[in-house]
Design a protein around this motif. Structure first.
Motif, PDB file in Angstrom:
ATOM      1  N   SER A 187       0.816  -1.202   0.000  1.00 14.22           N
ATOM      2  CA  SER A 187       0.000   0.000   0.000  1.00 14.22           C
ATOM      3  C   SER A 187       0.848   1.249   0.000  1.00 14.22           C
ATOM      4  O   SER A 187       1.866   1.331   0.688  1.00 14.22           O
ATOM      5  CB  SER A 187      -0.953  -0.023   1.198  1.00 14.22           C
ATOM      6  OG  SER A 187      -0.542   0.766   2.240  1.00 14.22           O
ATOM      7  N   ILE A 188       0.463   2.233  -0.836  1.00 18.33           N
ATOM      8  CA  ILE A 188       1.092   3.550  -0.794  1.00 18.33           C
ATOM      9  C   ILE A 188       0.524   4.277   0.417  1.00 18.33           C
ATOM     10  O   ILE A 188      -0.694   4.375   0.580  1.00 18.33           O
ATOM     11  CB  ILE A 188       0.823   4.327  -2.094  1.00 18.33           C
ATOM     12  CG1 ILE A 188       1.538   3.637  -3.260  1.00 18.33           C
ATOM     13  CG2 ILE A 188       1.286   5.774  -1.960  1.00 18.33           C
ATOM     14  CD1 ILE A 188       1.342   4.306  -4.594  1.00 18.33           C
ATOM     15  N   VAL A 189       1.395   4.803   1.257  1.00 20.62           N
ATOM     16  CA  VAL A 189       0.946   5.304   2.560  1.00 20.62           C
ATOM     17  C   VAL A 189       1.048   6.812   2.713  1.00 20.62           C
ATOM     18  O   VAL A 189       0.703   7.339   3.777  1.00 20.62           O
ATOM     19  CB  VAL A 189       1.721   4.612   3.702  1.00 20.62           C
ATOM     20  CG1 VAL A 189       1.359   3.147   3.773  1.00 20.62           C
ATOM     21  CG2 VAL A 189       3.228   4.775   3.528  1.00 20.62           C
ATOM     22  N   ASP A 190       1.507   7.523   1.669  1.00 18.42           N
ATOM     23  CA  ASP A 190       1.605   8.974   1.815  1.00 18.42           C
ATOM     24  C   ASP A 190       1.002   9.741   0.643  1.00 18.42           C
ATOM     25  O   ASP A 190       1.176  10.943   0.526  1.00 18.42           O
ATOM     26  CB  ASP A 190       3.073   9.399   1.995  1.00 18.42           C
ATOM     27  CG  ASP A 190       3.907   9.159   0.744  1.00 18.42           C
ATOM     28  OD1 ASP A 190       3.408   8.497  -0.198  1.00 18.42           O
ATOM     29  OD2 ASP A 190       5.062   9.628   0.706  1.00 18.42           O
ATOM     30  N   GLY A 191       0.290   9.042  -0.250  1.00 17.20           N
ATOM     31  CA  GLY A 191      -0.318   9.706  -1.384  1.00 17.20           C
ATOM     32  C   GLY A 191       0.659   9.991  -2.511  1.00 17.20           C
ATOM     33  O   GLY A 191       0.271  10.552  -3.541  1.00 17.20           O
ATOM     34  N   MET A 217      -3.097   0.305   5.102  1.00 12.80           N
ATOM     35  CA  MET A 217      -1.979  -0.095   5.956  1.00 12.80           C
ATOM     36  C   MET A 217      -2.473  -1.073   7.016  1.00 12.80           C
ATOM     37  O   MET A 217      -3.371  -0.752   7.791  1.00 12.80           O
ATOM     38  CB  MET A 217      -1.352   1.121   6.654  1.00 12.80           C
ATOM     39  CG  MET A 217      -0.183   0.741   7.553  1.00 12.80           C
ATOM     40  SD  MET A 217       0.481   2.141   8.493  1.00 12.80           S
ATOM     41  CE  MET A 217       1.318   3.043   7.214  1.00 12.80           C
ATOM     42  N   PRO A 218      -1.918  -2.292   7.074  1.00 11.75           N
ATOM     43  CA  PRO A 218      -2.356  -3.255   8.082  1.00 11.75           C
ATOM     44  C   PRO A 218      -1.923  -2.829   9.479  1.00 11.75           C
ATOM     45  O   PRO A 218      -0.874  -2.214   9.653  1.00 11.75           O
ATOM     46  CB  PRO A 218      -1.651  -4.553   7.659  1.00 11.75           C
ATOM     47  CG  PRO A 218      -0.461  -4.091   6.894  1.00 11.75           C
ATOM     48  CD  PRO A 218      -0.852  -2.811   6.226  1.00 11.75           C
ATOM     49  N   GLN A 219      -2.729  -3.143  10.462  1.00 14.29           N
ATOM     50  CA  GLN A 219      -2.396  -2.849  11.848  1.00 14.29           C
ATOM     51  C   GLN A 219      -1.601  -4.009  12.441  1.00 14.29           C
ATOM     52  O   GLN A 219      -1.983  -5.168  12.265  1.00 14.29           O
ATOM     53  CB  GLN A 219      -3.673  -2.622  12.670  1.00 14.29           C
ATOM     54  CG  GLN A 219      -4.438  -1.392  12.236  1.00 14.29           C
ATOM     55  CD  GLN A 219      -3.609  -0.141  12.407  1.00 14.29           C
ATOM     56  OE1 GLN A 219      -2.973   0.053  13.427  1.00 14.29           O
ATOM     57  NE2 GLN A 219      -3.613   0.711  11.390  1.00 14.29           N
TER      58      GLN A 219
END
Length: 304
Positions: A94-98, A279-281
Motif C-alpha cells: 500500500s502507498i501510505v503517503d499519497g 496499511m495493516p495494523q
C-alpha cells in the motif's frame, strides 16, 4: 579487518550479486542475520538500476514513479525471502503517503514473524505520528527502510538527520534515523572519479568498494568497518591506478563508452505493482518472536 560479530570467515563473504534475484536473496539473508543479533530496525539499499533501465526507455532520468514501478517487484521478492521463505501467508502492498512511499507488509502464518518494509519512505512520512505509532506497535518484529536515498524527500542514515532540519519535526526525524542506523545491506553503483564504482555491504561483513575495470570485471579496491566517504574511495582508486599502471586515456575512453551505452546489466524480474491496500495494523502479540529456522536451505526460499 574482522567482520562485526566474527561469525563468517572473510572467504565466505557474498560478492555483489549479478542478478536481481540473487541480490534480493542476499538482502534477505543479511537482514535476518542482523535480526538474530538483536537489530529489529534496519535500513537496506537495493540496486534498482537494471529494473529502472528496463522500463525507463524514453528518458535518461528516473522519475519517482518509475523507481516505484521498477523497484516494487524487487522489494516484494525481497520480502518473500525473509525468514528463509518460511511461514509466508501473503504480501500486502500500500502507498501510505499519497505519493510513492510504500509499505510492503509480509504477513506470516505466525503473526510474530510479520515484517514491515517501507520502500522509498519520505522524511515527512517517517517523522509522522502515525509512523511512530506503527513502529511501536510492531514491537520486536522487523521493520526495514528500503532505498530512502531515492524517496521524494530523500534522506541518508549516514547524514544523521541533517535532512530533517527544515521539516516540522527535526528532533523526531533525528530519532528515527538513529533508530534505523544499521545498514544491513547496501548495493549501489555510480560513476566516481571516472570509474563505475560499487558500494557494497552485507551484514555482518565490512563495507567494500569495487570498481569496474577496463575489462568490465569488478575489482575490489578497499574495505572498511564503516561506510567510506568520498575522499577514502578516491584514494583507493588512485592506489589501484598506480599499482596497475592504468593509462588515463583508456580510463576516460571507458567512462565515455559507458555513458553512451555500457554492456547489458543482467536479468530483471518482470512484474506489475500490486493493488493498493490499507496499511495493516500490527498484531497485539508482541512477545519475543521465534528466530529464523536454519532448516530450510536458500535454494528452497520462496521466489516471485
Amino acid at each position: 579487518l574482522v567482520p562485526a560479530g566474527g561469525r563468517v570467515a572473510p572467504a565466505d563473504r557474498p560478492k555483489p550479486a549479478k542478478t536481481t534475484e540473487a541480490m534480493c536473496r542476499q538482502a534477505a539473508e543479511a537482514v535476518m542475520k542482523a535480526y538474530e543479533d538483536g537489530y529489529t530496525r534496519q535500513t537496506v539499499r537495493l540496486n534498482l538500476d537494471a529494473a529502472i533501465n528496463t522500463i525507463n526507455t524514453e528518458s535518461q532520468e528516473a522519475s519517482s514513479q518509475s523507481v516505484l514501478k521498477a523497484g516494487l517487484p524487487l522489494v516484494r521478492s525481497f520480502a518473500k525471502k525473509l525468514w528463509g521463505g518460511e511461514g509466508l501467508k501473503t504480501i500486502k502492498t500500500s502507498i501510505v503517503d499519497g505519493e510513492v512511499s510504500t509499505l510492503v507488509y509480509r504477513v506470516a502464518e505466525n503473526p510474530l514473524m510479520d515484517t514491515a518494509l517501507f520502500f522509498l519512505p519520505s522524511r515527512d512520512l517517517v517523522a509522522s505520528d502515525k509512523m511512530l505509532n506503527f513502529f511501536e506497535g510492531m514491537g520486536p518484529r522487523p521493520v526495514v527502510m528500503v532505498n530512502t536515498e531515492q524517496a521524494i524527500g530523500n534522506w541518508k542514515v549516514e547524514n544523521r538527520g541533517q535532512e530533517f532540519y527544515m521539516t516540522s519535526e527535526p528532533d523526531t526525524g533525528r530519532k528515527v534515523v538513529h533508530l534505523f542506523e544499521l545498514q544491513s545491506y547496501y548495493y549501489y553503483q555510480s560513476p566516481l572519479n571516472n570509474w563505475q564504482t560499487v558500494f557494497f555491504r552485507t551484514y555482518p561483513h565490512p563495507w567494500e568498494v569495487y570498481i569496474e575495470d577496463l575489462n568490465y570485471e569488478l575489482v575490489k579496491v578497499g574495505e572498511s568497518l564503516f561506510k567510506p566517504d568520498y575522499d577514502q574511495v578516491v584514494q583507493w582508486q588512485i592506489e589501484y591506478e598506480d599499482k596497475n599502471d592504468v593509462p588515463m586515456v583508456k580510463k576516460i575512453a571507458k567512462i565515455l563508452k559507458d555513458a553512451s551505452g555500457p554492456p547489458g546489466s543482467g536479468a530483471v524480474e518482470a512484474a506489475r505493482a500490486a493493488a493498493e491496500l490499507q496499511m495493516p495494523q500490527p498484531s497485539k502479540e508482541v512477545s519475543t518472536p521465534p528466530r529464523p529456522s536454519r532448516a530450510v536451505p536458500p535454494g528452497n526460499a520462496v521466489t516471485m
